[in-house]
Design an enzyme around this catalytic site. Structure first.
Site, PDB file in Angstrom:
ATOM      1  N   CYS A  44       0.848  -1.195   0.000  1.00 48.85           N
ATOM      2  CA  CYS A  44       0.000   0.000   0.000  1.00 48.85           C
ATOM      3  C   CYS A  44       0.887   1.250   0.000  1.00 48.85           C
ATOM      4  O   CYS A  44       1.749   1.407   0.863  1.00 48.85           O
ATOM      5  CB  CYS A  44      -0.903   0.002   1.234  1.00 48.85           C
ATOM      6  SG  CYS A  44      -1.780   1.567   1.449  1.00 48.85           S
ATOM      7  N   CYS A  47       0.647   3.295   3.442  1.00 49.60           N
ATOM      8  CA  CYS A  47       1.095   2.774   4.741  1.00 49.60           C
ATOM      9  C   CYS A  47       2.510   3.273   5.018  1.00 49.60           C
ATOM     10  O   CYS A  47       3.257   3.609   4.085  1.00 49.60           O
ATOM     11  CB  CYS A  47       1.071   1.244   4.738  1.00 49.60           C
ATOM     12  SG  CYS A  47      -0.577   0.557   5.068  1.00 49.60           S
ATOM     13  N   HIS A  83      -3.953   1.121   8.123  1.00 50.67           N
ATOM     14  CA  HIS A  83      -4.583   0.738   6.854  1.00 50.67           C
ATOM     15  C   HIS A  83      -6.012   0.232   7.068  1.00 50.67           C
ATOM     16  O   HIS A  83      -6.938   0.606   6.339  1.00 50.67           O
ATOM     17  CB  HIS A  83      -3.744  -0.358   6.188  1.00 50.67           C
ATOM     18  CG  HIS A  83      -4.181  -0.706   4.806  1.00 50.67           C
ATOM     19  ND1 HIS A  83      -3.707  -0.050   3.688  1.00 50.67           N
ATOM     20  CD2 HIS A  83      -5.068  -1.624   4.358  1.00 50.67           C
ATOM     21  CE1 HIS A  83      -4.277  -0.566   2.601  1.00 50.67           C
ATOM     22  NE2 HIS A  83      -5.114  -1.524   2.984  1.00 50.67           N
ATOM     23  N   ASN A 123     -13.899   9.913  -1.704  1.00 51.02           N
ATOM     24  CA  ASN A 123     -14.662   8.821  -2.298  1.00 51.02           C
ATOM     25  C   ASN A 123     -14.300   7.585  -1.512  1.00 51.02           C
ATOM     26  O   ASN A 123     -13.132   7.214  -1.442  1.00 51.02           O
ATOM     27  CB  ASN A 123     -14.271   8.611  -3.764  1.00 51.02           C
ATOM     28  CG  ASN A 123     -14.694   9.778  -4.632  1.00 51.02           C
ATOM     29  OD1 ASN A 123     -15.782  10.315  -4.474  1.00 51.02           O
ATOM     30  ND2 ASN A 123     -13.817  10.189  -5.544  1.00 51.02           N
ATOM     31  N   HIS A 134      -6.806   2.259   1.961  1.00 54.02           N
ATOM     32  CA  HIS A 134      -6.268   3.043   3.084  1.00 54.02           C
ATOM     33  C   HIS A 134      -7.075   4.341   3.272  1.00 54.02           C
ATOM     34  O   HIS A 134      -7.332   5.049   2.297  1.00 54.02           O
ATOM     35  CB  HIS A 134      -4.801   3.367   2.785  1.00 54.02           C
ATOM     36  CG  HIS A 134      -4.042   3.809   3.982  1.00 54.02           C
ATOM     37  ND1 HIS A 134      -3.000   3.092   4.505  1.00 54.02           N
ATOM     38  CD2 HIS A 134      -4.187   4.888   4.784  1.00 54.02           C
ATOM     39  CE1 HIS A 134      -2.527   3.725   5.570  1.00 54.02           C
ATOM     40  NE2 HIS A 134      -3.240   4.816   5.750  1.00 54.02           N
ATOM     41  N   HIS A 136      -8.367   7.703   3.255  1.00 52.82           N
ATOM     42  CA  HIS A 136      -7.815   8.947   2.710  1.00 52.82           C
ATOM     43  C   HIS A 136      -8.888   9.733   1.984  1.00 52.82           C
ATOM     44  O   HIS A 136      -9.933   9.195   1.611  1.00 52.82           O
ATOM     45  CB  HIS A 136      -6.657   8.652   1.753  1.00 52.82           C
ATOM     46  CG  HIS A 136      -7.081   8.041   0.445  1.00 52.82           C
ATOM     47  ND1 HIS A 136      -7.463   6.721   0.325  1.00 52.82           N
ATOM     48  CD2 HIS A 136      -7.189   8.574  -0.801  1.00 52.82           C
ATOM     49  CE1 HIS A 136      -7.782   6.464  -0.933  1.00 52.82           C
ATOM     50  NE2 HIS A 136      -7.643   7.569  -1.647  1.00 52.82           N
ATOM     51  N   GLN A 138      -9.217  13.551  -0.683  1.00 46.05           N
ATOM     52  CA  GLN A 138      -8.480  14.302  -1.696  1.00 46.05           C
ATOM     53  C   GLN A 138      -8.837  15.775  -1.631  1.00 46.05           C
ATOM     54  O   GLN A 138      -9.848  16.155  -1.030  1.00 46.05           O
ATOM     55  CB  GLN A 138      -8.823  13.798  -3.101  1.00 46.05           C
ATOM     56  CG  GLN A 138      -8.522  12.334  -3.337  1.00 46.05           C
ATOM     57  CD  GLN A 138      -8.733  11.960  -4.803  1.00 46.05           C
ATOM     58  OE1 GLN A 138      -8.150  12.568  -5.702  1.00 46.05           O
ATOM     59  NE2 GLN A 138      -9.574  10.977  -5.036  1.00 46.05           N
TER      60      GLN A 138
HETATM   61 ZN   LIG Z   1      -2.226   1.350   3.750  1.00 45.71          ZN
END
Ligand SMILES: [Zn+2]
Ligand SMILES: [Zn+2]
Length: 296
Positions: A44, A47, A83, A123, A134, A136, A138
């Site tokens: 990932c 991570c 994660h 999203n 993971h 997150h 934007q």
């Molecule tokens: Zn991750």
């Protein structure tokens, strides 16, 4: 509210957007994004030790490696180094770090001469194209004020952020409340807003930031509990444009558009909606709110 501003297609065209000659809608061509990977090949990238996050971190913002805009006007925001987590799993302190980072990046990007609007969004889930699990979000920093924002400024009624009927309120944390909008476009749609007219994320004070953080944990937790599985959703913040045009202030707020209308059943936005601009919502807002209030 201000009522008179229209989307400025001429300046958008001047900035490189293509304006559809039939609808007037702007489009930005991003052929380079066709080459972006659907899934990371190995580890990932978000991570600790991954390509985007070499060192330890609590929260992190960095330029999107596959940006739709040049010049660092697209960023990724990591909510946690864990994660297997989600916004709903964050501690209040960690969620507060995310809110602070959103505010900090909004101010920094908004201060640029080539930025007129900062869209903070997420999203979540493969159903909406989130290619990396993971946690997150934007940020897109536009050199125009996008039409959806212009339209809100032109259309918002003075009652848009009045305390709604308790029937549609889902949760309140201090200064911030979440409710299902009276004319919701999406089943289980939520609007989150503070009790006073604050224009943008950087304007939120200490308590207002913590209230937003805990309300987001609460609301996303309720959406996940609704059908006993992680709810795919789209979330975006609307805040003031960062240009020099004077407008009647519109309150900072968040929209959450969940994708499912019942367990495992996606609600599709299809020809009836796209062809007409009218939304057909199968879940009555007071019913949606009652279901979400009952969940936790
Ligand atoms: Zn991750
Ligand atoms: Zn809005």
């Amino acid at each position: 509210m201000s009522g008179s501003e229209h989307f400025d297609a001429d300046s958008a065209a001047g900035a490189g957007y293509r304006i559809d000659p039939l609808s007037g809608a702007p489009a930005w061509m991003v052929p380079a994004r066709q080459d972006r990977p659907n899934l990371p090949a190995e580890k990932c990238p978000f991570c600790v030790g991954g390509i985007e996050a070499p060192g330890e971190y609590e929260v992190l913002a960095f330029p999107n490696r596959w940006p739709p805009f040049d010049d660092g006007r697209a960023e990724i925001v990591l909510y946690t180094s864990q994660h297997e987590s989600s916004f709903a799993d964050l501690s209040p302190d960690q969620a507060r770090r995310v809110v602070d980072l959103w505010a900090e990046r909004s101010a920094a990007l908004g201060a640029r001469d080539d930025v007129s609007y900062v869209l903070v969004f997420e999203n979540r889930g493969p159903e909406v194209g989130a290619t990396i699990a993971h946690p997150h979000g934007q940020i897109y920093a536009f050199d125009i004020v996008p039409p959806v924002v212009v339209n809100e400024y032109a259309s918002a009624q003075s009652t848009a952020f009045s305390v709604p009927s308790s029937e549609v309120v889902v949760a309140t944390h201090g200064e911030w409340s979440a409710w299902v909008p009276f004319a919701a476009s999406w089943p289980y749609e939520l609007v989150l807003a503070p009790a006073t007219d604050l224009p943008d994320l950087p304007s939120l004070n200490d308590a207002e930031r913590s209230d937003l953080a805990s309300l987001l944990i609460d609301c996303i937790g309720r959406l996940d509990a609704l059908f006993d599985s992680p709810m795919p959703f789209m979330m975006w913040f609307h805040q003031r444009p960062f240009d020099d045009i004077e407008r009647t202030p519109l309150r900072v707020h968040a929209h959450i558009a969940p994708l499912l209308r019942s367990p495992g059943t996606q609600r599709f936005v299809a020809a009836g909606e796209l062809g007409s601009g009218v939304w057909f919502n199968p879940v009555e807002p007071t019913t949606a709110a009652a279901q979400l209030r009952d969940r936790k």
